[in-house]
Each structure stands twice: as C-alpha cells, then as structure tokens.
Design an enzyme around this catalytic site. Structure first.
Site, PDB file in Angstrom:
ATOM      1  N   LYS A  22     -13.715   6.280  -2.238  1.00 32.82           N
ATOM      2  CA  LYS A  22     -14.455   5.005  -2.361  1.00 32.82           C
ATOM      3  C   LYS A  22     -13.870   3.973  -1.403  1.00 32.82           C
ATOM      4  CE  LYS A  22     -13.436   2.028  -5.816  1.00 32.82           C
ATOM      5  NZ  LYS A  22     -13.100   0.684  -5.356  1.00 32.82           N
ATOM      6  N   ASN A  23     -12.532   3.833  -1.424  1.00 36.22           N
ATOM      7  CA  ASN A  23     -11.919   2.717  -0.694  1.00 36.22           C
ATOM      8  C   ASN A  23     -11.823   2.964   0.797  1.00 36.22           C
ATOM      9  OD1 ASN A  23     -11.827   1.347  -3.039  1.00 36.22           O
ATOM     10  ND2 ASN A  23      -9.651   1.714  -3.449  1.00 36.22           N
ATOM     11  N   ARG A  92     -15.538  -6.296  -4.150  1.00 35.86           N
ATOM     12  CA  ARG A  92     -14.444  -6.839  -3.329  1.00 35.86           C
ATOM     13  C   ARG A  92     -14.713  -6.574  -1.852  1.00 35.86           C
ATOM     14  NH1 ARG A  92     -10.330 -10.541  -3.213  1.00 35.86           N
ATOM     15  NH2 ARG A  92      -8.740  -9.884  -1.712  1.00 35.86           N
ATOM     16  N   CYS A 116     -12.868  -5.871  -9.279  1.00 36.78           N
ATOM     17  CA  CYS A 116     -12.255  -5.762 -10.612  1.00 36.78           C
ATOM     18  C   CYS A 116     -11.494  -7.042 -10.964  1.00 36.78           C
ATOM     19  CB  CYS A 116     -11.308  -4.575 -10.649  1.00 36.78           C
ATOM     20  SG  CYS A 116     -12.199  -3.033 -10.843  1.00 36.78           S
ATOM     21  N   ARG A 121      -6.772 -12.346  -6.850  1.00 42.81           N
ATOM     22  CA  ARG A 121      -7.384 -11.700  -5.669  1.00 42.81           C
ATOM     23  C   ARG A 121      -7.780 -12.716  -4.604  1.00 42.81           C
ATOM     24  NH1 ARG A 121     -10.465  -6.407  -7.204  1.00 42.81           N
ATOM     25  NH2 ARG A 121      -9.290  -5.702  -5.381  1.00 42.81           N
ATOM     26  N   PRO A 122      -6.814 -13.469  -4.128  1.00 48.36           N
ATOM     27  CA  PRO A 122      -7.101 -14.463  -3.083  1.00 48.36           C
ATOM     28  C   PRO A 122      -7.515 -13.794  -1.775  1.00 48.36           C
ATOM     29  CG  PRO A 122      -4.746 -14.214  -3.390  1.00 48.36           C
ATOM     30  CD  PRO A 122      -5.397 -13.407  -4.471  1.00 48.36           C
ATOM     31  N   ILE A 123      -8.052 -14.577  -0.846  1.00 50.96           N
ATOM     32  CA  ILE A 123      -8.422 -14.022   0.477  1.00 50.96           C
ATOM     33  C   ILE A 123      -7.766 -14.826   1.594  1.00 50.96           C
ATOM     34  CG2 ILE A 123     -10.621 -13.012  -0.275  1.00 50.96           C
ATOM     35  CD1 ILE A 123     -11.993 -15.551   0.882  1.00 50.96           C
ATOM     36  N   ASP A 124      -6.687 -15.538   1.257  1.00 48.70           N
ATOM     37  CA  ASP A 124      -6.018 -16.393   2.261  1.00 48.70           C
ATOM     38  C   ASP A 124      -5.538 -15.600   3.467  1.00 48.70           C
ATOM     39  OD1 ASP A 124      -4.278 -15.298   0.204  1.00 48.70           O
ATOM     40  OD2 ASP A 124      -2.659 -16.313   1.261  1.00 48.70           O
ATOM     41  N   ASP A 305      -3.574   1.704  -8.356  1.00 46.85           N
ATOM     42  CA  ASP A 305      -4.846   2.233  -8.878  1.00 46.85           C
ATOM     43  C   ASP A 305      -4.651   3.442  -9.790  1.00 46.85           C
ATOM     44  OD1 ASP A 305      -6.850   1.570  -5.879  1.00 46.85           O
ATOM     45  OD2 ASP A 305      -5.986   0.274  -7.409  1.00 46.85           O
ATOM     46  N   ARG A 397     -18.548   2.371 -11.051  1.00 46.39           N
ATOM     47  CA  ARG A 397     -18.323   1.731  -9.750  1.00 46.39           C
ATOM     48  C   ARG A 397     -17.500   2.633  -8.840  1.00 46.39           C
ATOM     49  NH1 ARG A 397     -15.721  -3.871 -10.119  1.00 46.39           N
ATOM     50  NH2 ARG A 397     -15.929  -3.487  -7.896  1.00 46.39           N
TER      51      ARG A 397
HETATM   52  C1  EPZ Z   1      -7.754  -2.717  -2.119  1.00 48.16           C
HETATM   53  O1  EPZ Z   1      -7.999  -3.993  -2.691  1.00 48.16           O
HETATM   54  C2  EPZ Z   1      -8.481  -1.727  -3.015  1.00 48.16           C
HETATM   55  N1  EPZ Z   1      -9.904  -2.014  -3.013  1.00 48.16           N
HETATM   56  C3  EPZ Z   1      -7.942  -1.814  -4.451  1.00 48.16           C
HETATM   57  O2  EPZ Z   1      -8.584  -0.789  -5.213  1.00 48.16           O
HETATM   58  C4  EPZ Z   1      -6.434  -1.535  -4.429  1.00 48.16           C
HETATM   59  O3  EPZ Z   1      -5.914  -1.702  -5.744  1.00 48.16           O
HETATM   60  C5  EPZ Z   1      -5.743  -2.512  -3.474  1.00 48.16           C
HETATM   61  O4  EPZ Z   1      -6.339  -2.411  -2.153  1.00 48.16           O
HETATM   62  C6  EPZ Z   1      -4.248  -2.237  -3.350  1.00 48.16           C
HETATM   63  O5  EPZ Z   1      -4.035  -0.947  -2.910  1.00 48.16           O
HETATM   64  C7  EPZ Z   1     -10.667  -1.633  -1.941  1.00 48.16           C
HETATM   65  O6  EPZ Z   1     -10.180  -1.068  -0.982  1.00 48.16           O
HETATM   66  C8  EPZ Z   1     -12.126  -1.953  -2.025  1.00 48.16           C
HETATM   67  P1  EPZ Z   1      -4.880  -6.086  -1.325  1.00 48.16           P
HETATM   68  P2  EPZ Z   1      -7.574  -5.344  -1.886  1.00 48.16           P
HETATM   69  O7  EPZ Z   1      -5.487  -7.077  -0.436  1.00 48.16           O
HETATM   70  O8  EPZ Z   1      -7.803  -5.157  -0.443  1.00 48.16           O
HETATM   71  C9  EPZ Z   1      -2.632 -10.037  -2.451  1.00 48.16           C
HETATM   72  C10 EPZ Z   1      -9.780   0.132  -7.028  1.00 48.16           C
HETATM   73  O9  EPZ Z   1      -9.514   0.277  -8.230  1.00 48.16           O
HETATM   74  N2  EPZ Z   1      -3.489 -10.683  -1.437  1.00 48.16           N
HETATM   75  O10 EPZ Z   1      -3.986  -5.022  -0.742  1.00 48.16           O
HETATM   76  O11 EPZ Z   1      -8.201  -6.477  -2.575  1.00 48.16           O
HETATM   77  C11 EPZ Z   1      -3.415  -9.724  -3.721  1.00 48.16           C
HETATM   78  O12 EPZ Z   1      -3.421 -10.839  -4.572  1.00 48.16           O
HETATM   79  C12 EPZ Z   1      -9.429  -1.175  -6.328  1.00 48.16           C
HETATM   80  O13 EPZ Z   1     -10.326   1.009  -6.296  1.00 48.16           O
HETATM   81  C13 EPZ Z   1      -3.223 -12.011  -1.088  1.00 48.16           C
HETATM   82  O14 EPZ Z   1      -2.290 -12.633  -1.609  1.00 48.16           O
HETATM   83  O15 EPZ Z   1      -5.997  -5.339  -2.177  1.00 48.16           O
HETATM   84  C14 EPZ Z   1      -2.663  -8.598  -4.330  1.00 48.16           C
HETATM   85  O16 EPZ Z   1      -1.574  -9.125  -5.069  1.00 48.16           O
HETATM   86  C15 EPZ Z   1      -8.770  -2.175  -7.251  1.00 48.16           C
HETATM   87  N3  EPZ Z   1      -4.022 -12.609  -0.165  1.00 48.16           N
HETATM   88  C16 EPZ Z   1      -2.088  -7.845  -3.133  1.00 48.16           C
HETATM   89  O17 EPZ Z   1      -2.226  -8.736  -2.001  1.00 48.16           O
HETATM   90  C17 EPZ Z   1      -5.060 -11.948   0.454  1.00 48.16           C
HETATM   91  O18 EPZ Z   1      -5.730 -12.533   1.317  1.00 48.16           O
HETATM   92  C18 EPZ Z   1      -2.805  -6.546  -2.830  1.00 48.16           C
HETATM   93  O19 EPZ Z   1      -4.115  -6.862  -2.500  1.00 48.16           O
HETATM   94  C19 EPZ Z   1      -5.311 -10.598   0.081  1.00 48.16           C
HETATM   95  C20 EPZ Z   1      -4.510  -9.990  -0.865  1.00 48.16           C
END
Ligand code: EPZ
Length: 416
Positions: A22-23, A92, A116, A121-124, A305, A397
């Site tokens: 999926k991811n 997401r 989820c 889940r910030p996007i900064d 995950d 999902r």
């Molecule tokens: C991806 O989410 C996956 N989703 C998630 O899988 C997975 O848990 C995650 O990576 C971690 O491996 C998809 O690929 C669609 P991150 P993503 O950005 O990209 C912080 C599932 O069950 N962060 O690596 O959202 C955030 O808060 C899903 O399949 C910031 O601070 O994960 C978190 O603490 C759930 N600022 C950490 O990074 C940002 O701009 C990891 O988030 C982005 C993230």
C-alpha cells in the site's frame, strides 16, 4: 456490513501470498503525475486508500484504466492542480501529490491531509522542504496553496526522517533545475521502490535506502511498466497472526529483509522461522516468550505499523513486554479494547507495559485505526469465545478483506 463476528481458538495452517505494498503503491501513484508518458503498474492491490488516490488522479485530469490487476495511467494531459478536499482529507498520501503536481503544473493546492488518527501528523517538514526548492506557499483555513515558477534544486536537511516528506521532496526535485540532496531522509524500502520507479521513467536519483538521497533534475520523464514491492506490513501481520494463534504458515512473495526486525523478535521469542527465497515459514506450536521490549523506530528499526499486532502477541506470551511507540503520539488506542478482552496492560503516554495472561476472551470491541483494526482481528482470533469487532471499514483501507486471508488459513471470521 461493518463488523466482524470472530469465533476464536482456531490455529492457522497453510500458505498465503502477500499483495503489493500500500505505502509504496500510494507514493508511486503520486509519482505517475511526473510522467509525460503512460505508466503501467502491475498487481494493483484492492485497498480503499488506493481507490481514493486513483479518484484524485482522475480529478486532476489523468486517465486511469484498470484491466484485471493492471493499471494504465496517462497523466500527459493533466490540467487541474487542485486536489479535491473531500477525498484529500480522507487519506495521508494526498499530501505527497504536492511535489509532483508542482513539478508538472508549477502550482498545487491541497487541504491538510487525513489518514489514520494516530497522532498530530504535522506536515511542516513537507512544506519546509518544498520552500527550500523555491516554492511559495500560503496556508489559509487548512488549505495549502503552492506556486513554483522555477523549481530549483537545493540541499535539504530533514529534522526527522519523515517517509512522506522524503517522498514529496524527491518528487518535487525530479524535474527541478539543478541537484537536490536530502540529508537525514527516510530509509524505508518504499523510498527505494519510489527511486527505482522514477529512474525507470528516466529520473536520476541515487542514495535511496541510505540517509542521503541525491536527485539530479531532468527535463522530463517517459513511459514505464513497473511492479511495486510486496507489502511488508501485511506479511508481518500474517506472521503475527500465526505466532499468536499457533499453527504453521508459509508467507509467500515477501522480501524478508524488509521485516528482519520482526523476524529477529519472533525467533528470540522461541518461534521457529525458516526463510526460503521469497517465502517465510513460521511454526508456532508452543506459547511464545515475550519480546521483552518493542521500541518503534524509523527503518530499519522496528516498524510502527507492526506495533499494534505485536502488542496483541505480547498479551498472551510468557512474561512482560515494554512497548515504546516513538513515532506517533496516540498509537495505543487498541489497548483499552484489548483490556476489555482480558489483557493485562498498563499505559502511560506512548508507553505500554504488557503482562502476558493465559488467554483473552471474546467480547465487543471497536477498530480505532487501520493497524489497530488488524491487531484486534488477531485478538478475536486467539480469544476464547466470540468477538464482535465493529468499524471494520477502516481495515479495508490497507487490507483486501483481511478476513478472507485469515479464513483461508483456518480462522472463523464473518463480515456482517
Ligand atoms: C508513512 O506515514 C506511512 N503512510 C505510515 O503508514 C507509517 O506509519 C509512517 O510512514 C512511518 O513509517 C504512508 O506511507 C501512506 P512520517 P507518514 O512522515 O509519511 C513526524 C499505515 O498504517 N512528522 O514518517 O505520515 C510525524 O509526526 C500508515 O500504513 C513531522 O513531524 O509518516 C511522525 O511522528 C500509518 N513533520 C513521524 O514524523 C512532518 O512534516 C513519522 O511520520 C512529517 C512527519
């Protein structure tokens, strides 16, 4: 039809194939926007999040055709740079369309993404990275408006190795002027898959899987035929299902290195695991020992995950396990549901202390998020008696009717 009726106590036996990831598929679907040709993707999995991503591509002006499990995606005539809110806020992965849309149309508009409910889940990091590439960004009322007349390569250091931010910046850089280097990037296998996919279209990316990725901007990308990697989280879910319920299963079409952290934990817990080419054989014929400690970390650390599914195994293992969820603030919502089933777990913020009990018993529980739903399905399968699991649309999902896979192996789950 939004609940499972699960009769527990069945051991799992047999073999099961793992679908594509999926991811990885979600990031690659966003990457299709970069192509000035036609993209053919094989073995498209039947997950709701994938359907939603395809809906978005069509709204953007891409042509999407499906023949059996093959996808034919033609983004040559993409013309709409606004991602539709009503779909974007459900997943997401809508946020990592920003990079590719900007690369093609020089403008992009998207609302804050969904996904989820496991934390803020910030996007900064996404936005900071794009700004480094000369993107102008304004945010109002939860809508992010971006414009980039001249995307320019740059050196970017991520405060945290975010998967989505790495993917977004990679894709925004592919058609930019000059070279981009992303330091402290995510190293997940899905990042390597995205690099391979883009390079097959004519991109020039190197370093995926290490902590620095280099992207040399190119003029344009062409057509490609590609098969994404297998879903390591679904593979791990099947293994944890069998480890919890007992039995013997062969998980096929999987890359064991992708889940070596789990394999090591399962072996340490006394479970028999044999790796055969692209399959993993697991034998669970005695009560497992505890993992002692599960600490979720970015890849190659233990995957967040697989934390909920692993925590279920700890509830019926010998001993005590400390679970530390480092990635997401509220990814222990499955614990109160497990306590209703007789689990012995103490929780404080992102830490859970699990003491194994003799058995769980069936009762009414509810899915809170995707992987918690998979975990509670396994809990129902091992529990004594009948479990009713509601809100199961959330599981669809990221799993194609999870009940079918487990029933094929001997479970007794009915969707009602
Ligand atoms: C991806 O989410 C996956 N989703 C998630 O899988 C997975 O848990 C995650 O990576 C971690 O491996 C998809 O690929 C669609 P991150 P993503 O950005 O990209 C912080 C599932 O069950 N962060 O690596 O959202 C955030 O808060 C899903 O399949 C910031 O601070 O994960 C978190 O603490 C759930 N600022 C950490 O990074 C940002 O701009 C990891 O988030 C982005 C993230």
């Amino acid at each position: 039809m939004d609940k499972f009726i699960i009769n527990g106590g069945k051991r799992l036996n047999g073999s099961i194939s793992v679908p594509k990831a999926k991811n990885s598929y979600l990031a690659i679907l966003a990457g299709c926007v970069l192509s000035s040709g036609v993209v053919t993707l094989h073995f498209c999995p039947n997950f709701v999040d994938i359907h939603k991503m395809l809906e978005i591509l069509e709204v953007l002006g891409c042509k999407v055709e499906k023949k059996d499990n093959d996808l034919f995606i033609d983004c040559r005539f993409i013309h709409n740079y606004t991602v539709p809110n009503e779909i974007a806020k459900q997943i997401r992965s809508s946020i990592f369309l920003l990079g590719p849309i900007l690369a093609r149309l020089k403008k992009a508009v998207v609302c804050y993404p969904g996904g989820c409910d496991i934390g803020a889940r910030p996007i900064d990091l996404h936005l900071k990275g794009l700004k480094s590439l000369n993107v102008e960004i304004s945010e109002r009322f939860g809508i992010i408006e971006c414009s980039a007349e001249n995307l320019k390569g740059n050196d970017i250091h991520l405060d945290y190795p975010s998967v989505g931010a790495t993917e977004n910046i990679m894709m925004a850089s592919v058609l930019a002027n000059g070279t981009t280097r992303i330091f402290n990037c995510a190293k997940e296998p899905e990042i390597v898959d995205l690099q391979n996919f883009i390079n097959k279209m004519g991109g020039k990316i190197s370093g995926a899987g290490t902590d620095t990725i280099t992207i040399e901007g190119v003029e344009k990308l062409g057509s490609v035929e590609y098969t994404p990697m297998p879903d390591r989280i679904i593979a791990g879910t099947y293994l944890l299902g069998c480890a919890t319920c007992g039995g013997e299963i062969l998980v096929k079409n999987v890359e064991y290195e992708h889940i070596y952290s789990l394999i090591t934990k399962l072996r340490d817990a006394g479970l028999e695991i044999e790796i055969k080419d692209d399959s993993i054989l697991l034998v669970s014929n005695k009560r497992p020992n505890s993992f002692n400690k599960i600490e979720t970390l970015p890849y190659p650390g233990f995957p967040t995950d697989l934390q909920p599914q692993s925590l279920v195994l700890q509830t019926i293992s010998n001993g005590v396990c400390l679970v530390v969820e480092n990635l997401f603030e509220t990814r222990l919502k499955h614990v109160p549901e497990l306590i209703k089933m007789g689990a012995n777990v103490l929780v404080k913020d992102r830490i859970a202390l699990v003491s194994g009990v003799k058995e769980l018993y069936g009762t009414e529980v509810c899915c809170t998020d995707l992987r918690a739903g998979a975990a509670l399905t396994i809990a129902g399968m091992v529990a004594k008696g009948q479990t009713t699991l509601s809100n199961i649309h959330i599981i669809d999902r990221g799993y194609d009717h999870i009940e079918n896979a487990f029933n094929e192996l001997g479970a007794d789950i009915k969707r009602e």
